[in-house]
Design an enzyme around this catalytic site. Structure first.
Site, PDB file in Angstrom:
ATOM      1  N   LEU A 127      49.172  19.287  29.463  1.00 19.69           N
ATOM      2  CA  LEU A 127      50.316  18.243  29.555  1.00 19.69           C
ATOM      3  C   LEU A 127      50.425  17.344  28.427  1.00 19.69           C
ATOM      4  CD1 LEU A 127      52.402  17.263  31.448  1.00 19.69           C
ATOM      5  CD2 LEU A 127      50.735  15.686  32.480  1.00 19.69           C
ATOM      6  N   GLU A 129      50.270  15.537  24.452  1.00 21.52           N
ATOM      7  CA  GLU A 129      50.312  15.900  23.254  1.00 21.52           C
ATOM      8  C   GLU A 129      49.887  14.623  22.429  1.00 21.52           C
ATOM      9  OE1 GLU A 129      53.600  19.193  23.601  1.00 21.52           O
ATOM     10  OE2 GLU A 129      54.171  17.899  22.299  1.00 21.52           O
ATOM     11  N   ALA A 132      52.886  12.572  22.774  1.00 20.40           N
ATOM     12  CA  ALA A 132      53.438  12.585  24.097  1.00 20.40           C
ATOM     13  C   ALA A 132      52.382  12.399  25.091  1.00 20.40           C
ATOM     14  CB  ALA A 132      54.339  13.857  24.342  1.00 20.40           C
ATOM     15  N   SER A 134      51.825   8.757  27.097  1.00 14.13           N
ATOM     16  CA  SER A 134      52.707   8.192  28.333  1.00 14.13           C
ATOM     17  C   SER A 134      54.323   8.679  28.506  1.00 14.13           C
ATOM     18  CB  SER A 134      52.800   6.638  28.188  1.00 14.13           C
ATOM     19  OG  SER A 134      51.454   6.324  28.266  1.00 14.13           O
ATOM     20  N   THR A 160      41.218  18.439  29.674  1.00 12.96           N
ATOM     21  CA  THR A 160      39.876  18.778  30.081  1.00 12.96           C
ATOM     22  C   THR A 160      39.693  20.266  30.597  1.00 12.96           C
ATOM     23  OG1 THR A 160      40.256  16.702  31.233  1.00 12.96           O
ATOM     24  CG2 THR A 160      38.755  18.014  32.094  1.00 12.96           C
ATOM     25  N   GLN A 337      24.848  -6.225  34.112  1.00 12.95           N
ATOM     26  CA  GLN A 337      24.672  -7.545  34.112  1.00 12.95           C
ATOM     27  C   GLN A 337      23.501  -7.869  35.120  1.00 12.95           C
ATOM     28  OE1 GLN A 337      25.639  -9.537  31.665  1.00 12.95           O
ATOM     29  NE2 GLN A 337      24.640 -11.269  32.251  1.00 12.95           N
ATOM     30  N   GLU A 364      45.280  10.110  33.944  1.00 13.47           N
ATOM     31  CA  GLU A 364      46.308  10.181  34.867  1.00 13.47           C
ATOM     32  C   GLU A 364      47.340   8.971  34.700  1.00 13.47           C
ATOM     33  OE1 GLU A 364      46.758  12.873  36.346  1.00 13.47           O
ATOM     34  OE2 GLU A 364      44.403  13.849  36.243  1.00 13.47           O
TER      35      GLU A 364
END
Length: 378
Positions: A127, A129, A132, A134, A160, A337, A364
């Site tokens: 999806l 690039e 490209a 967001s 992925t 912590q 995502e």
């Protein structure tokens, strides 16, 4: 601590029991070794797939599990609490089937879904690039019609399962500029001209390969176009809404693991003659962590239930992804912590969980994009 889950059916209760058994027996003992070596656990993933977990939210008639999305997210959360990379593999594969399942023709569903959900194949999504991320409407990869085929040209980033996937759901431009010019194609990984590149060197989730995929005049049969030309942006947005819920569930699982580890450590670690859990500085911190985890889980499951009942859920998915992943970043940082100096060394998994949590604020759709979605809806 024990998570008390409200599940819709007895079948779902049995399913969660099976997932816990597999996660504790097959995943938890291996995660540290595979993460250290940066090796993808294909056999562990295949075990989950053969158990039917990689087709849970899809119809049984096509080889899926026929489970509500709510139940699927419980499974994602559980797996993420043992091994985030494997939970991500489940999410990525599930989304790679989304286009065929929801936008494909009856012929495409009958032809492809049984194999995609059968447990032997692993999917990926092409999806993003470099220009490209967001802004998906600016995708530059093209799929040009040539006789009965499409010819793919371009480079996808941050894929992925790049190099290990058996197929890719590729979003490319078949028409003019903008969102309406995009389409989605199902591309076999062994197609000539599909060229996975060197894996990226990431700060976390090292056992999950991420890399570019170059499409160098890759020829794809025309019947591999999912649905109609020009539906790619719609498919992507619909899939991302579902993916955001799964990322929220991953965040809850990761944070739950960090909380449980920090609580156990605080019970055992003694200072000034008593467990550090007894000091308000630690006890109140853990109380805030536990409350945040529960709140995020409730938000994720609420959005899933809206989806399961056919109601609009895009904005609630954005809220869930935003809140849960920011929560996971805070909780894993606070877990480090609680452990103090011990939390900063690799002998304890909390430092790894903190590095992994950062990824979930980005994938995502970044959390800045989620805020944009929510604010526009207001």
């Amino acid at each position: 601590m024990k998570v008390h889950r409200l599940l819709p059916t007895e079948d779902a209760v049995d399913l969660i029991g099976l997932v816990e058994e597999i996660a504790d027996g097959e995943l938890a003992p291996r995660v540290a070794d595979f993460e250290a070596r940066g090796e993808f656990p294909r056999e562990a993933v295949r075990t989950l797939a053969r158990a039917g977990l990689f087709g849970l939210p899809y119809p049984q008639e096509h080889g899926g599990g026929g489970q509500p999305y709510e139940v699927y997210l419980h499974v994602v959360e559980l797996i993420a609490s043992r091994w985030l990379a494997v939970a991500e593999a489940l999410n990525v594969h599930t989304l790679s089937c989304h286009g065929i399942a929801h936008f494909g023709t009856d012929v495409q569903r009958k032809q492809h879904l049984p194999d995609l959900l059968g447990g032997e194949l692993l999917g990926a999504n092409c999806l993003s690039e470099h220009e490209a991320g967001s802004d998906l409407a600016s995708i530059a990869t093209t799929a040009t019609r040539d006789g009965d085929d499409y010819v793919l040209r371009g480079t996808k980033a941050w894929v992925t399962h790049s190099g290990i996937a058996d197929y890719y759901a590729v979003y490319a431009r078949t028409g003019g500029p903008g969102a309406r010019g995009l389409s989605c194609l199902l591309v076999d990984a062994d197609t000539a001209g599909v060229l996975p590149q060197r894996p990226e060197k990431k700060m976390g989730v090292s056992s999950s390969p991420t890399a570019q995929v170059v499409f160098d005049h890759a020829r794809v049969p025309g019947d591999r176009l999912i649905g109609r030309p020009g539906k790619g942006f719609l498919i992507a947005m619909d899939a991302l809404d579902c993916g955001r819920l799964a990322i929220g569930a991953c965040a809850v699982g990761l944070a739950q693991a960090a909380l449980d580890y920090a609580v156990d450590y605080a019970r055992q670690r003694r200072q000034f003659g008593q467990p550090i859990m007894s000091f308000q500085g630690i006890g109140f911190l853990l109380a805030d962590m536990a409350t945040a985890v529960s709140a995020a889980r409730a938000l994720v499951l609420h959005a899933a239930r809206l989806r399961d009942t056919g109601r609009p859920f895009s904005v609630e998915a954005a809220k869930a992804k935003l809140f849960a992943t920011d929560m996971a970043m805070r909780v894993t940082t606070d877990a480090v912590q609680v452990l103090g100096g011990a939390g900063y060394v690799a002998d304890h998994p909390v430092e790894r969980w903190m590095r992994e949590a950062k990824l979930l604020q980005i994938v995502e759709g970044t959390n800045q994009i989620q805020r944009l979605v929510v604010s526009r809806a207001l």
